[in-house]
Design a protein around this motif. Structure first.
Motif, short mmCIF file in Angstrom:
data_model
loop_
_atom_site.label_atom_id
_atom_site.label_comp_id
_atom_site.label_asym_id
_atom_site.label_seq_id
_atom_site.Cartn_x
_atom_site.Cartn_y
_atom_site.Cartn_z
N GLU A 68 -10.52 107.94 -25.31
CA GLU A 68 -11.18 106.90 -26.11
C GLU A 68 -12.70 106.99 -25.97
O GLU A 68 -13.44 106.82 -26.95
N ALA A 69 -13.18 107.25 -24.76
CA ALA A 69 -14.63 107.37 -24.54
C ALA A 69 -15.19 108.57 -25.31
O ALA A 69 -16.26 108.49 -25.93
N LEU A 70 -14.48 109.69 -25.28
CA LEU A 70 -14.93 110.88 -26.00
C LEU A 70 -14.93 110.65 -27.51
O LEU A 70 -15.85 111.10 -28.22
N ASN A 71 -13.92 109.94 -28.02
CA ASN A 71 -13.87 109.65 -29.45
C ASN A 71 -15.03 108.76 -29.88
O ASN A 71 -15.55 108.88 -30.99
N HIS A 72 -15.43 107.84 -29.00
CA HIS A 72 -16.56 106.97 -29.30
C HIS A 72 -17.84 107.80 -29.46
O HIS A 72 -18.62 107.59 -30.41
N ALA A 73 -18.05 108.75 -28.57
CA ALA A 73 -19.23 109.63 -28.66
C ALA A 73 -19.12 110.55 -29.88
O ALA A 73 -20.12 110.83 -30.55
N PHE A 74 -17.91 111.02 -30.16
CA PHE A 74 -17.69 111.89 -31.33
C PHE A 74 -18.13 111.21 -32.62
O PHE A 74 -18.82 111.80 -33.45
N ALA A 75 -17.74 109.94 -32.79
CA ALA A 75 -18.11 109.20 -34.00
C ALA A 75 -19.63 109.07 -34.10
O ALA A 75 -20.22 109.18 -35.19
N TYR A 76 -20.30 108.83 -32.98
CA TYR A 76 -21.76 108.71 -32.95
C TYR A 76 -22.42 110.02 -33.37
O TYR A 76 -23.33 110.03 -34.21
N ILE A 77 -21.95 111.13 -32.81
CA ILE A 77 -22.52 112.44 -33.12
C ILE A 77 -22.23 112.82 -34.58
O ILE A 77 -23.11 113.33 -35.29
N ARG A 78 -21.02 112.58 -35.03
CA ARG A 78 -20.63 112.91 -36.41
C ARG A 78 -21.53 112.21 -37.41
O ARG A 78 -22.01 112.83 -38.37
N ASP A 79 -21.79 110.93 -37.20
CA ASP A 79 -22.62 110.17 -38.14
C ASP A 79 -24.02 110.73 -38.21
O ASP A 79 -24.61 110.86 -39.30
N ILE A 80 -24.60 111.10 -37.07
CA ILE A 80 -25.95 111.66 -37.05
C ILE A 80 -25.98 113.03 -37.73
O ILE A 80 -26.88 113.32 -38.53
N ALA A 81 -24.98 113.87 -37.44
CA ALA A 81 -24.94 115.21 -38.02
C ALA A 81 -24.72 115.16 -39.53
O ALA A 81 -25.30 115.96 -40.28
N GLU A 82 -23.88 114.25 -39.99
CA GLU A 82 -23.64 114.12 -41.43
C GLU A 82 -24.92 113.69 -42.14
O GLU A 82 -25.24 114.20 -43.22
N GLU A 83 -25.64 112.76 -41.55
CA GLU A 83 -26.88 112.30 -42.17
C GLU A 83 -27.94 113.40 -42.20
O GLU A 83 -28.70 113.52 -43.17
N ALA A 84 -27.96 114.23 -41.14
CA ALA A 84 -28.95 115.31 -41.06
C ALA A 84 -28.49 116.58 -41.77
O ALA A 84 -29.29 117.52 -41.93
N GLY A 85 -27.23 116.64 -42.17
CA GLY A 85 -26.70 117.83 -42.83
C GLY A 85 -26.52 119.01 -41.90
O GLY A 85 -26.65 120.17 -42.31
N THR A 86 -26.20 118.74 -40.62
CA THR A 86 -26.09 119.82 -39.63
C THR A 86 -24.68 119.95 -39.05
O THR A 86 -24.50 120.57 -38.00
N VAL A 87 -23.68 119.41 -39.74
CA VAL A 87 -22.31 119.46 -39.22
C VAL A 87 -21.87 120.89 -38.96
O VAL A 87 -21.25 121.20 -37.93
N HIS A 88 -22.20 121.81 -39.88
CA HIS A 88 -21.71 123.18 -39.79
C HIS A 88 -22.27 123.95 -38.61
O HIS A 88 -21.72 124.99 -38.22
#
Length: 440
Positions: A119-139
């Motif tokens: 659960e803790a890792l998933n919480h951090a994953f959501a935080y990182i995903r949102d930042i990467a999607e906004e910056a266009g750096t997911v790939h």
């Protein structure tokens, strides 16, 4: 063939198999191809986000965060996310004293907090995903996990990046070592991780069945996003389950033979048994993936056998431990008593010879791995390597006991666990990066 001959043959097979298997594994890891050749150039540098789950980690988290931040360089920029999962010690104060804009602290409080590492890792994953999607750096974003007591080796991200430059690689697992191995029990764990597990993972790398560990796993953000909103589960070994899910997508997991994460070893037998029982119970929880692996067309027969081997081990070790114990007791009774039991009889005059054979079979695997440790690492004196070799059979007995406990807890439906207490550490100076061997 008489009953006595059949019995003797069966016992001989049991005696020969385990030392032979360990010897073959040690020879394989010794002669495995060495990394070499140029790195595959990357069009864009990969961006690393390292998650550190922290629950009451005041004794170790400062060293862990500083070593993670020190992995940052021009080709491997690093951001660190610490998930404070409801700590009630000085962990928040320790983190507040680290002044670095690359450090992100996510504070979870009850009732959301303390629901497991996944659960803790998933919480951090959501935080990182949102930042990467906004910056266009997911790939080009890579998500790593380093436990609260872990330390990354300087320069390790260069080797990891080289693996991710290859198409089809969804994750990379690092080698793990123990940094407080002045204690014999901790040294046994270093022998296990740095030699036995290292050899097994190297073989799995050839077969395409590398498993992810809880410490030192690195996964593409795009791969995690493909697994849904919660890539990590509530399984007691969430890392093993994540690895199986990545394999089922058809992506490959590679094993980095030089990039190393060090962690604390447990110096208390009771805590070690609790840890290994949890690991065994988590393996049992992952058995539901066996039918999916069997149906997966991209999983080869050899790979399937290897998956089954480490998923079914807890189910096999327990009955085999009981069987071997019964056979050993039976054999020695027959030798010393000289009685015929169920058609078996042994001449008591051969008892010393039989005892010698049993001792060789018992001690040889540990001696093999003690020699491998001395020759490959060279950071422990020979006498300590011999001492840990002699203690290795007792360490294996602890593993069998924990497996039996895992079976009991699994069928009793007991899935709760207490947090493992860390040992206090001195502040560790940050080491500058050093060259890491390139991979072919």
């Amino acid at each position: 063939m008489t009953d006595t001959t059949q019995f003797a043959t069966f016992m001989l097979v049991l005696l020969v198999f385990w030392p032979s298997y360990n010897l073959a594994l040690a020879v394989f890891v010794w002669w495995r191809p060495k990394p070499g050749g140029p790195e595959v150039p990357s069009r864009h540098p990969l961006e690393y986000w390292i998650i550190i789950p922290a629950l009451n980690e005041e004794r170790v988290v400062a060293n862990t965060v500083r070593s993670a931040l020190a992995l940052d360089d021009a080709r491997t920029p690093v951001q660190v996310v610490v998930v404070d999962d409801g700590s009630d010690d000085r962990t928040p104060h320790v983190l507040a004293e680290i002044d670095d804009d690359r450090l992100h602290v996510l504070r979870r409080t009850p009732p959301e907090a303390r629901k497991g590492k996944g659960e803790a890792l998933n919480h951090a994953f959501a935080y990182i995903r949102d930042i990467a999607e906004e910056a266009g750096t997911v790939h080009r974003t890579i998500v790593g996990v380093i436990d609260g007591d872990g330390r990354g080796e300087p320069g390790m991200l260069s080797e990891i990046s080289a693996y991710f430059a290859r198409r089809g690689v969804g994750a990379v697992q690092c080698r793990v070592r123990i940094h407080n191995r002045t204690n014999l029990l901790a040294f046994l764990q270093d022998l296990e991780f740095s030699c036995v597990v290292d050899a097994s993972q190297s073989l799995r790398d050839v077969l395409g069945t590398v498993g992810l560990g809880g410490n030192g796993q690195f996964v593409r953000l795009s791969t995690l996003m493909g697994l849904g909103e919660a890539p990590w589960s509530a399984c007691l070994v969430e890392d093993l389950e994540l690895g199986l899910r990545v394999h089922l997508t058809g992506q490959r997991i590679r094993y980095a033979t030089h990039a190393t994460i060090t962690q604390q070893g447990l110096v208390d037998v009771r805590r070690l048994l609790r840890q290994r029982t949890r690991w065994g119970q988590g393996n049992l929880q992952c058995l539901g993936y066996v039918p999916k692996l069997v149906r997966a067309k991209h999983v080869s027969s050899f790979a399937l056998l290897e998956f089954l081997q480490y998923l079914l081990t807890p189910w096999l070790v327990a009955p085999m431990t009981l069987l071997i114990t019964a056979l050993v007791g039976f054999g020695f009774y027959a030798q010393f008593a000289g009685h015929e039991i169920a058609g078996f009889t042994v001449d008591g005059s051969n008892a010393l010879l039989a005892l010698g054979i049993w001792l060789v079979a018992l001690l040889l695997p540990g001696l093999i791995w003690g020699l491998v440790h001395r020759l490959r690492h060279g950071d422990e004196p020979l006498w300590r390597c011999l001492l840990v070799s002699l203690a290795y059979p007792l360490f294996m007995v602890l593993g069998s006991v924990s497996t039996l406990r895992a079976l009991y807890r699994h069928f009793a439906g007991r899935n709760t666990w207490a947090k493992t207490e860390r040992l206090a550490e001195k502040e560790v100076p940050v080491v500058t990066a050093k060259p890491v061997p390139k991979i072919a």
